[in-house]
Design an enzyme around this catalytic site. Sequence first.
Site, PDB file in Angstrom:
ATOM      1  N   GLU A  43      28.036  16.183 -26.897  1.00  0.00           N
ATOM      2  CA  GLU A  43      27.273  16.628 -25.719  1.00  0.00           C
ATOM      3  C   GLU A  43      27.272  18.143 -25.604  1.00  0.00           C
ATOM      4  OE1 GLU A  43      24.999  14.494 -24.655  1.00  0.00           O
ATOM      5  OE2 GLU A  43      26.536  13.072 -24.049  1.00  0.00           O
ATOM      6  N   HIS A  44      26.065  18.671 -25.397  1.00  0.00           N
ATOM      7  CA  HIS A  44      25.833  20.124 -25.277  1.00  0.00           C
ATOM      8  C   HIS A  44      26.184  20.876 -26.571  1.00  0.00           C
ATOM      9  CE1 HIS A  44      24.597  20.981 -21.038  1.00  0.00           C
ATOM     10  NE2 HIS A  44      24.995  19.733 -20.915  1.00  0.00           N
ATOM     11  N   THR A  45      26.177  20.163 -27.675  1.00  0.00           N
ATOM     12  CA  THR A  45      26.435  20.806 -28.969  1.00  0.00           C
ATOM     13  C   THR A  45      25.132  21.148 -29.687  1.00  0.00           C
ATOM     14  OG1 THR A  45      26.543  18.597 -29.894  1.00  0.00           O
ATOM     15  CG2 THR A  45      28.648  19.654 -29.407  1.00  0.00           C
ATOM     16  N   SER A  77      -1.038   9.690 -14.398  1.00  0.00           N
ATOM     17  CA  SER A  77       0.319   9.149 -14.462  1.00  0.00           C
ATOM     18  C   SER A  77       0.391   7.890 -13.616  1.00  0.00           C
ATOM     19  CB  SER A  77       1.335  10.172 -13.936  1.00  0.00           C
ATOM     20  OG  SER A  77       2.543   9.502 -13.620  1.00  0.00           O
ATOM     21  N   GLY A 131      15.697  11.231 -14.539  1.00  0.00           N
ATOM     22  CA  GLY A 131      16.871  11.987 -14.109  1.00  0.00           C
ATOM     23  C   GLY A 131      18.176  11.251 -14.328  1.00  0.00           C
ATOM     24  N   GLY A 133      19.640  10.952 -17.464  1.00  0.00           N
ATOM     25  CA  GLY A 133      20.298  11.387 -18.699  1.00  0.00           C
ATOM     26  C   GLY A 133      19.897  10.542 -19.899  1.00  0.00           C
ATOM     27  N   ASP A 181      17.163  15.372 -28.271  1.00  0.00           N
ATOM     28  CA  ASP A 181      16.392  14.299 -27.633  1.00  0.00           C
ATOM     29  C   ASP A 181      15.083  14.041 -28.365  1.00  0.00           C
ATOM     30  OD1 ASP A 181      18.465  14.541 -25.906  1.00  0.00           O
ATOM     31  OD2 ASP A 181      17.305  15.366 -24.242  1.00  0.00           O
TER      32      ASP A 181
HETATM   33  C1  GLA Z   1      19.935  17.216 -22.440  1.00  0.00           C
HETATM   34  C2  GLA Z   1      19.206  18.135 -23.406  1.00  0.00           C
HETATM   35  C3  GLA Z   1      19.736  17.959 -24.831  1.00  0.00           C
HETATM   36  C4  GLA Z   1      21.247  18.080 -24.881  1.00  0.00           C
HETATM   37  C5  GLA Z   1      21.892  17.195 -23.823  1.00  0.00           C
HETATM   38  C6  GLA Z   1      23.376  17.410 -23.732  1.00  0.00           C
HETATM   39  O1  GLA Z   1      19.622  15.889 -22.714  1.00  0.00           O
HETATM   40  O2  GLA Z   1      17.821  17.858 -23.389  1.00  0.00           O
HETATM   41  O3  GLA Z   1      19.126  18.890 -25.695  1.00  0.00           O
HETATM   42  O4  GLA Z   1      21.645  19.416 -24.762  1.00  0.00           O
HETATM   43  O5  GLA Z   1      21.344  17.424 -22.534  1.00  0.00           O
HETATM   44  O6  GLA Z   1      24.001  16.991 -24.885  1.00  0.00           O
END
Ligand code: GLA
Length: 410
Positions: A43-45, A77, A131, A133, A181
Amino acid sequence: MYSQNVDFTIMSTPRSTLELHRQRFHQEGAAHAAPARVNLIGEHTDYTGGFVMPMSIGFHTTAIISQGPGGRIFLQSENYNEGKSFSTDPTTWKATHQWSDYPMGVLWALHEAGIDVPPFAMTLSGDVPLGAGLSSSASIEVATAMALLAHAGTGLPLEKLAILCRRAENAYVGAKSGIMDQFIVAGGVAGRSMMLDTRALSFEFLPIPDEARIVICNSMVKHQVATGEYGSRRDEVEAAQAALHAANPKIELLRDATLADLDAAKSKMPEAEFRRARHIITENARVLDAREALLKGDLPRFGEIMRAAHISFRDDFQASCKEVDDLVDIANRQPGCFGARITGGGFGGCTVNLVQTAAADDFVNALRAGYKQRTGIDADCFITEPTDGALALAQQAAAQMQGTQKGALQ
Ligand code: GLA
């Protein structure tokens, strides 16, 4: 329904949307789809060249496209029950902080890449929780890109498609996300998770053993990547990366740094930045360990790594929240749960849980009851399996179409 085995196929979802598109625009539309994703670990890498291990899951965005009624662009939409129309002149395209920024951002990114799309009408609809995740944004971007590319009579390979959709999100929508993503939503493969090196953009597919299910639980606390704290965490990570680079120019990206490098540069950065960087460095190592565990089929070890990842995200990255911590804590006490952690950008959203297949239903019941008791909130839980990404779905749709045409000729 509170627990769901998510197994939608491309052809079952868009039928009613196709009908709505026909009624609204008096044109037969073509359907394109992209799934959502869950990140197992890492995560966040993904914006400092690190490792991630996501899989695509069976929620989808569908984009129906046809010629438009006039020389303009029409977007509808179904989720927002709203239609908008735009000029075909790219100099008039500006972000408005509304849902239409995502499809317009993709149109803009295609134009920037030299791919001009003829006027069109598009209907978007989806069942990806917003929203939460699970990457509703990338799902919309990739579904839109697949539709626009087909309408322009062209296509893009995985890497270019993911980079283009990320550009739409970063430069048009204004959310500073990484590449994970868009990459998994476009390139996922059924039954597999993807280990992605976000610097090299090289990847491999890893099996998810049948003895385990990936259970996703939505804390119902909403987060937004476009605004809020995701961006401030990213700024801190990048500041730590710059300090490490200044101390040792061989460290180009945080991915190159070790804990020893970080300790040596501790006095060069505020405590918060030090902790953010420590999370990223240890998380990259955890993804590599998790890969080993998965290749050996060692689910208890994988679960242990997930638990450690949550603690790092909560304490070093400081991007969890009380409700999500509760969900993880309750999950980790349940029989058959190997491990649980927050997934996605943070500050709410979903947890991902690795659970024995035979225990999955009981796990969901106990988790929902425990969470309701502690927080008063009803969590949505989904027992999932890895599904195909947008490119695999498009291939299947094309093969199906060919089969139909052959059948008609016989
Ligand atoms: C969001 C961002 C991704 C990633 C994640 C955390 O989903 O879009 O690029 O940074 O957060 O891992």
